[in-house]
Motif scaffolding. Sequence first.
Motif, short mmCIF file in Angstrom:
data_model
loop_
_atom_site.label_atom_id
_atom_site.label_comp_id
_atom_site.label_asym_id
_atom_site.label_seq_id
_atom_site.Cartn_x
_atom_site.Cartn_y
_atom_site.Cartn_z
N ALA A 15 -49.33 24.22 -76.08
CA ALA A 15 -48.27 23.97 -77.18
C ALA A 15 -46.89 24.70 -76.87
O ALA A 15 -46.04 24.09 -77.10
N GLY A 16 -47.08 25.97 -76.64
CA GLY A 16 -45.81 26.58 -76.21
C GLY A 16 -45.16 26.24 -74.99
O GLY A 16 -43.77 26.12 -75.11
N LEU A 17 -45.94 25.72 -73.97
CA LEU A 17 -45.36 25.17 -72.63
C LEU A 17 -44.49 23.87 -73.12
O LEU A 17 -43.32 23.70 -72.86
N GLU A 18 -45.12 23.09 -73.88
CA GLU A 18 -44.68 21.81 -74.57
C GLU A 18 -43.44 21.97 -75.45
O GLU A 18 -42.27 21.41 -75.08
N ARG A 19 -43.28 23.07 -76.17
CA ARG A 19 -41.92 23.29 -77.13
C ARG A 19 -40.94 23.79 -76.07
O ARG A 19 -40.01 23.49 -76.31
N MET A 20 -41.29 24.56 -75.13
CA MET A 20 -40.20 25.27 -74.08
C MET A 20 -39.73 24.00 -73.32
O MET A 20 -38.59 23.99 -73.07
N ASP A 21 -40.74 23.06 -73.07
CA ASP A 21 -40.18 22.02 -72.06
C ASP A 21 -39.27 21.02 -72.86
O ASP A 21 -38.28 20.68 -72.43
N HIS A 22 -39.53 20.86 -74.12
CA HIS A 22 -38.86 19.96 -75.28
C HIS A 22 -37.39 20.96 -75.21
O HIS A 22 -36.13 20.07 -75.37
N ASP A 23 -37.37 22.20 -75.58
CA ASP A 23 -36.28 22.90 -75.78
C ASP A 23 -35.35 23.01 -74.64
O ASP A 23 -34.13 22.89 -74.69
N VAL A 24 -35.73 23.04 -73.47
CA VAL A 24 -34.86 23.24 -72.24
C VAL A 24 -34.42 21.83 -72.08
O VAL A 24 -33.18 21.46 -71.88
N PHE A 25 -35.09 20.55 -72.41
CA PHE A 25 -34.57 19.28 -72.24
C PHE A 25 -33.50 19.25 -73.25
O PHE A 25 -32.26 18.75 -72.85
N GLU A 26 -33.47 19.69 -74.20
CA GLU A 26 -32.74 19.55 -75.56
C GLU A 26 -31.43 20.07 -75.13
O GLU A 26 -30.01 19.73 -75.34
N ALA A 27 -31.44 21.12 -74.52
CA ALA A 27 -30.12 22.08 -74.26
C ALA A 27 -29.55 21.49 -72.88
O ALA A 27 -28.31 21.40 -73.03
N ILE A 28 -30.28 20.76 -72.10
CA ILE A 28 -29.53 20.05 -70.93
C ILE A 28 -28.98 18.56 -71.68
O ILE A 28 -27.81 18.52 -71.25
N ALA A 29 -29.85 17.88 -72.38
CA ALA A 29 -29.18 16.71 -72.87
C ALA A 29 -28.21 16.87 -73.82
O ALA A 29 -27.27 15.92 -73.90
N GLY A 30 -28.20 17.91 -74.68
CA GLY A 30 -26.99 18.16 -75.52
C GLY A 30 -26.01 18.71 -74.81
O GLY A 30 -24.67 18.83 -75.65
N ALA A 31 -25.65 19.15 -73.43
CA ALA A 31 -24.72 19.58 -73.02
C ALA A 31 -23.47 18.75 -72.68
O ALA A 31 -23.65 17.93 -72.70
N ASP A 32 -22.15 19.12 -73.26
CA ASP A 32 -21.15 18.52 -73.18
C ASP A 32 -20.34 18.87 -71.79
O ASP A 32 -19.56 19.67 -71.86
N ASN A 33 -20.32 17.97 -70.89
CA ASN A 33 -19.59 18.24 -69.62
C ASN A 33 -19.17 17.06 -69.10
O ASN A 33 -19.79 16.30 -68.32
N PRO A 34 -17.89 16.72 -69.35
CA PRO A 34 -17.29 15.33 -68.55
C PRO A 34 -17.31 15.39 -67.09
O PRO A 34 -17.41 14.22 -66.64
N GLN A 35 -17.15 16.33 -66.40
CA GLN A 35 -17.27 16.29 -65.01
C GLN A 35 -18.50 16.11 -64.38
O GLN A 35 -18.68 15.13 -63.57
#
Length: 493
Positions: A15-35
């Motif tokens: 469960a901890g690995l799944e939460r970390m997996d989702h947290d990393v995904f959300e951080a990358i998916a939520g990044a704002d980088n037009p380049q």
Amino acid sequence: MGQWRKTTAVDDVQAGLERMDHDVFEAIAGADNPQLDAVIPRLTTAANYSRLWIGLAGAMALTRKSTMQRAATRGLVTLACTSLVANQLAKRSWSRDRPGHASVPLARRIRRYPRSSSFPSGHSASAAAFAVGAGLEDAPAGAALGALAGLVGFSRVYTGAHYPSDVLAGWGLGTLIAVVGGKLVPPPTTRSRISTEPYEIDEPGRPDGDGLVLVVNPASGDGTGERILKQVEKALPAAEIIALTPEDDIVQVLEDAASRAAVLGVGGGDGTVATAAGVALKAGTPLAVFPAGTFNHFAKQIGCATAKQTIGAVRAGTLEMVDVATLNGETTLLNTASIGAYPRFVEIRERYEGKIGKTLAGVVAAWRVLKDENSVRIRYDNRTLTTSLFFLGNSLYRPSGFAPVDRASVGDGLLDVRMLEIGKPFSRIRTVVSLLTGRLNRSPLYHELHRPSFRFEVLGEPSAVAHDGEVGEKMSQVEFVSHYRVLPVYRPR
């Protein structure tokens, strides 16, 4: 009770690995980088159906470098195997929902959102497979491709197609299959070579060529002999120059010259130079080689690719002791000898290598000459084999295989014997495959021996033995012997 605690601990970790997996995904998916938004979606689209890697493989093949061509071939084969395992086995075994098309901003969404299982990432698996597979053959190319494979994996998360764990699993799968492939079909290895130091001699210099008797054919090398004659006349005015005519017996002329020379000079091709070497050896006279033939392999090997370099060595008095090989105790050879179809193999390979590269040219040449009518059956060391390609070198040549380029020296006291065996099941196809994959030196059909002498018997009809570019007599009993550092030759330091 103990079993219940173990299961709970495993569940907690998962469960901890799944939460970390989702947290990393959300951080990358939520990044704002037009380049990145302008580049990364295009990269992930380019990798669809492995188009990116197929295109790169084509570009690598066009470089005509054998290592790059092998890298492209191994990379594509590894990619194909990985794609099959990832899509037909792994994805069907583990079902996992993807993050969803709406999980990333509109600017980075891919047009065709995949519907297959998210685990593992097929794009990442293919990327790693191609990069690692290619890297087994060419490390610098593998490093560059590895960086690109990392970006492709990142693009799968950035565009919302996969979770980070999917990408990591894909990378792992592709890497594993590439490593296993490397174990099953190892890349070629460089055979260990014997290292020697030159045996150099300092003699009194001959600034004006005093004591040098040069025998040269003015017509050799499409007029090169005539140019050398004039160069020596000007640079070494005290030298005696003998210009050969078509009626002359070259051996007799060389022997007469050696009888009164302090230095025997010769201007001609490899065959003429080898004849002069035998005369100089018997007379105990140093040899000065002036390149006047078509190829001049020996002259180039000792650093005398031009008449100017030989003239400089004579003036400075710098010599080196080199090996001489003999055939049946009579014929002297300085470079190579062969039986069977080897001269024809070299002719075909050189005709095509400028157009399609040395590797593919070798394949074409091998396919055309590996026929029974070119074969010679020989017996050596109580072993009998049938060969159509037999090569022997005076000192060790490099690289291994049937495309030798040069020697580290002409003074290691060894003969380099290479034979390609035929007559075994599927030998022709097996040889071509070995050449394509760069694994000829690992093939059981390829024999490479390093020894001071080599003797064999031709079973059946006598075979012609070619040496130093000259077609020799047909023989049944053949013996080559290396004579270690017996001939002093002038060469630049």
